[in-house]
Design an enzyme around this catalytic site. Structure first.
Site, PDB file in Angstrom:
ATOM      1  N   VAL A  21     -10.391   4.281  51.228  1.00 16.87           N
ATOM      2  CA  VAL A  21     -11.076   3.057  50.773  1.00 16.87           C
ATOM      3  C   VAL A  21     -10.186   2.198  49.867  1.00 16.87           C
ATOM      4  CG1 VAL A  21     -13.384   4.104  50.971  1.00 16.87           C
ATOM      5  CG2 VAL A  21     -12.252   4.056  48.738  1.00 16.87           C
ATOM      6  N   ASP A  22     -10.452   0.877  49.945  1.00 15.36           N
ATOM      7  CA  ASP A  22      -9.734  -0.084  49.099  1.00 15.36           C
ATOM      8  C   ASP A  22     -10.589  -0.520  47.920  1.00 15.36           C
ATOM      9  OD1 ASP A  22      -7.662  -0.136  51.006  1.00 15.36           O
ATOM     10  OD2 ASP A  22      -8.829  -1.547  52.214  1.00 15.36           O
ATOM     11  N   ALA A  23     -11.912  -0.319  48.058  1.00 14.98           N
ATOM     12  CA  ALA A  23     -12.816  -0.815  47.012  1.00 14.98           C
ATOM     13  C   ALA A  23     -13.931   0.174  46.739  1.00 14.98           C
ATOM     14  CB  ALA A  23     -13.420  -2.148  47.449  1.00 14.98           C
ATOM     15  N   ARG A 242     -13.925   0.400  54.666  1.00 11.67           N
ATOM     16  CA  ARG A 242     -12.926   0.675  53.615  1.00 11.67           C
ATOM     17  C   ARG A 242     -13.506   0.458  52.218  1.00 11.67           C
ATOM     18  NH1 ARG A 242      -8.243   2.410  55.133  1.00 11.67           N
ATOM     19  NH2 ARG A 242      -7.333   1.968  53.098  1.00 11.67           N
TER      20      ARG A 242
END
Ligand code: PLP
Ligand code: CA
Length: 302
Positions: A21-23, A242
Site C-alpha cells: 500500500v501507498d496510503a 493500494r
C-alpha cells in the site's frame, strides 16, 4: 469470505500489507483518539509511516468540527496533520453540494454544529440554523403560521446537542414544502464518544427524527457511503487496492474500505470487541485485526 473470521495481523501479514500500500486511511475516534485523549503510541506510529513515505489520510464521521478545527485538535494532541489530509463528514456535506452544482443563491438549513456551518461557508454557501437556533422555541397559536425560508434548497443533519422542536419544524417544513429540497445526513452513527469514558447518542438519532417527520430517506455523505472515498480518490489519485483503511467500526469503517476495494484492518482500540468481530452473526470481516495502530511498530520490529 462469509463465515471465515478475520485473522490477527501477524508480522508477515503486515510486512506484505505495508509493502503493497501507498496510503493508510485512518478513522479518527477509536483509532487515533478516544474522545479527547490520544491513543497510546499513535504519534510515533504516524511519524514512522510518514518517514517511510506512506501517504496518510484521516476520515472521520464526526461533523461537529471543520477540517481546520480538526487540524487544531491533532495539533493539541501533539500530531502535525494538515487540513487537506482530513476528510470530515462536515466537509463531505459541503462537497456533496458543490459536486452536484447546488446553486449558490439557495440556502442550506443546518441541524448540527458549527463544523457544518463553517464548511458550507468555505464552499461559498449560506448556512442557516445550526447552533444559532438552539435557543429558539417553536410556538404554535391558532391563525399563526411557523415561517420558513422558501429559498432553502437543502437540509443538512448531523450531530446536534442542541436539537429542539424549532429546528425539527424548520427542517421538516423545508424538506416537505420547498420543491426539490435535498435531505443530507452527515452520518448515521448510533453513538459517538463525547469523552473517552462514555458513549452518547450519535447523529443517527437526529437523522432518524427528520426521517420520521418527513418520511424521506437521507443522502448519507459520511462512512460507509462511497461519496467521501470518490472525492478523496480524485484529490489524491491513489488506487484503492493500494490503500488500507484502518478503523474501529465494522459497519462504517470496514464497510467503507471494502465498498471501495481497499485493504481493511480493524483495530480493537475503539468500539468493536474481539467477541463482536468473531460473532457468527457478524458478516463484515476485515482482512485483518490488531489491538491498536502502534502494533505496526512491533510488527515491523521498528
Ligand atoms: N460523530 C460524533 C459526534 C462523534 O463524537 C464521533 C466519535 O467520537 C463520531 C461521529 C465518529 O467519529 P469517527 O468516524 O472518527 O470514529
Ligand atoms: Ca471510529
Amino acid at each position: 469470505t462469509a463465515g471465515a473470521a478475520a485473522p490477527p495481523l501477524s508480522p508477515g501479514d503486515f510486512r506484505e500489507l505495508f509493502d503493497s500500500v501507498d496510503a493508510f486511511l485512518f478513522d479518527c475516534d477509536g483509532v487515533i483518539w478516544k474522545g479527547d485523549k490520544l491513543i497510546d503510541g499513535v504519534s510515533q506510529t504516524l511519524d514512522f509511516l510518514r518517514s517511510k513515505g506512506k501517504k496518510l489520510v484521516f476520515v472521520t464521521n464526526n461533523s461537529t468540527k471543520s477540517r481546520k478545527e480538526f487540524a487544531k485538535k491533532f495539533g493539541s494532541l501533539g500530531i502535525s496533520v494538515s487540513e487537506d489530509e482530513i476528510f470530515s463528514s462536515s466537509f463531505a456535506a459541503a462537497m456533496y453540494l458543490k459536486v452536484n452544482d447546488f446553486p449558490l443563491d439557495k440556502k442550506v438549513y443546518v441541524i448540527g454544529g458549527e463544523g457544518i456551518i463553517d464548511e458550507l461557508q468555505l464552499a461559498g454557501y449560506t448556512g442557516l440554523g445550526g447552533p444559532e437556533d438552539g435557543k429558539k422555541t417553536a410556538e404554535w397559536k391558532s391563525n399563526c403560521l411557523f415561517e420558513h425560508d422558501k429559498s432553502v434548497g437543502a437540509v443538512v443533519v448531523g450531530l446536534d446537542p442542541f436539537i429542539n422542536y424549532y429546528k425539527l419544524q424548520y427542517g421538516t417544513l423545508c424538506i416537505r414544502e420547498n420543491p426539490g429540497c435535498l435531505f443530507i445526513a452527515t452520518n448515521q452513527d448510533a453513538v459517538g464518544h463525547m469523552t473517552d469514558l462514555q458513549e452518547w447518542p450519535g447523529a443517527g438519532c437526529m437523522v432518524a427524527a427528520i426521517c420520521g417527520s418527513t418520511q424521506k430517506e437521507p443522502i448519507v455523505v459520511g462512512k460507509p457511503s462511497t461519496f467521501m472515498m470518490e472525492f478523496l480518490l480524485k484529490k489524491f489519485q491513489i488506487d484503492c487496492p493500494r490503500m488500507c483503511m484502518v478503523g474501529d467500526r465494522l459497519d462504517s469503517d470496514i464497510l467503507f474500505g471494502q465498498n471501495a476495494g481497499c485493504k481493511t484492518l480493524l483495530v480493537l482500540s475503539g468500539v468493536t470487541t474481539l467477541s463482536a468481530l468473531q460473532d457468527p452473526a457478524n458478516d463484515i470481516q476485515p482482512d485483518y485485526y490488531t489491538n491498536k495502530v502502534s502494533d505496526f511498530l512491533d510488527l515491523l520490529g521498528a
